[in-house]
Scaffold this motif. Structure first.
Motif, PDB file in Angstrom:
ATOM      1  N   LEU A  84      -4.632  -2.182   7.706  1.00 19.29           N
ATOM      2  CA  LEU A  84      -5.461  -2.724   6.624  1.00 19.29           C
ATOM      3  C   LEU A  84      -5.673  -1.702   5.514  1.00 19.29           C
ATOM      4  N   VAL A  85      -5.964  -0.471   5.900  1.00 20.26           N
ATOM      5  CA  VAL A  85      -6.173   0.582   4.902  1.00 20.26           C
ATOM      6  C   VAL A  85      -4.873   0.861   4.154  1.00 20.26           C
ATOM      7  N   TYR A 136      -2.283  -1.209   3.755  1.00 20.37           N
ATOM      8  CA  TYR A 136      -1.961  -2.358   2.910  1.00 20.37           C
ATOM      9  C   TYR A 136      -2.893  -2.402   1.696  1.00 20.37           C
ATOM     10  N   GLY A 137      -4.170  -2.081   1.907  1.00 21.69           N
ATOM     11  CA  GLY A 137      -5.111  -2.045   0.786  1.00 21.69           C
ATOM     12  C   GLY A 137      -4.707  -0.997  -0.239  1.00 21.69           C
ATOM     13  N   SER A 138      -4.240   0.158   0.244  1.00 23.64           N
ATOM     14  CA  SER A 138      -3.794   1.195  -0.697  1.00 23.64           C
ATOM     15  C   SER A 138      -2.522   0.759  -1.418  1.00 23.64           C
ATOM     16  N   THR A 180      -1.868  -2.301  -2.289  1.00 26.07           N
ATOM     17  CA  THR A 180      -2.330  -3.233  -3.324  1.00 26.07           C
ATOM     18  C   THR A 180      -2.986  -2.485  -4.478  1.00 26.07           C
ATOM     19  N   LEU A 181      -3.819  -1.503  -4.165  1.00 27.61           N
ATOM     20  CA  LEU A 181      -4.484  -0.725  -5.209  1.00 27.61           C
ATOM     21  C   LEU A 181      -3.521   0.191  -5.963  1.00 27.61           C
ATOM     22  N   GLN A 218      -0.457   5.308  -0.999  1.00 26.86           N
ATOM     23  CA  GLN A 218      -0.146   5.225   0.420  1.00 26.86           C
ATOM     24  C   GLN A 218       0.036   6.620   1.016  1.00 26.86           C
TER      25      GLN A 218
END
Length: 180
Positions: free
Chosen positions: A45-46, A48-50, A52-53, A143
């Motif tokens: 999750l972290v 994938y969130g990075s 996206t960001l 990432q």
């Protein structure tokens, strides 16, 4: 609680034996039961969130912002490691244990072997962390920063496990200087 206690031996994911330097006693602290799947999901999750960001970050990234983010992540990794390390043990179930010298020596030998494996693992994590931070500075990929922070968390946890004190403790046990 952990100030005078040095990790001595870990029995898989069940418990860790700590040696209290001041009281010359051995304590057993059980580990909390956590699913490794939970950590994998959190990591993904972290990451994938990075990812996206990262699309947003690429518009603003530069050396000074990369440097600022890197400097912010160092104390953040320390705090995360401290929370993880303290939460890993069930402190209210700590029990004093008594063992004979032969078992103490056996635990010291096994603990020393565990420490050697941990050193090799942490050196590998440190190399990956440095590579990730270089990639972050060169390419600005969030990432790689996230993976680098996770590497720093592992390094901090290793530091909290007092490797130098453990080496000294194992040598004292092997020389017969510690009697329980």
């Amino acid at each position: 609680m952990f100030n005078t206690r040095v990790p001595f031996y870990r029995e898989k994911e069940n418990y860790t034996l700590f040696y209290d330097v001041d009281k010359n006693q051995l304590y057993r602290l059980p580990h909390t039961k956590r699913s490794s799947g939970l950590y994998i999901i959190a990591f993904l999750l972290v990451l994938y969130g990075s990812y996206t960001l990262n699309d947003i970050y690429q518009n603003y990234q530069g050396f000074m912002i990369n440097l600022a983010l890197s400097l912010i992540t160092l104390p953040l990794s320390f705090v995360i490691a401290k929370i993880f390390y303290k939460g890993y043990y069930i402190q209210d179930q700590m029990s004093n244990i008594y063992i004979d010298q032969a078992n103490l020596l056996n635990y010291a030998v096994q603990g020393n072997e565990q420490l050697h494996r941990e050193v090799f693992g942490i050196l590998f994590a440190l190399v990956i962390t440095i590579i990730c931070f270089i990639i972050f500075f060169v390419m600005g990929l969030l990432q790689s920063l996230v993976i680098g922070v996770m590497g720093f968390v592992a390094v901090w946890v290793f530091v909290f496990m007092k490797p130098y004190s453990r080496i000294r403790l194992y040598k004292k046990v092997q020389r017969g200087e510690i009697k329980l």
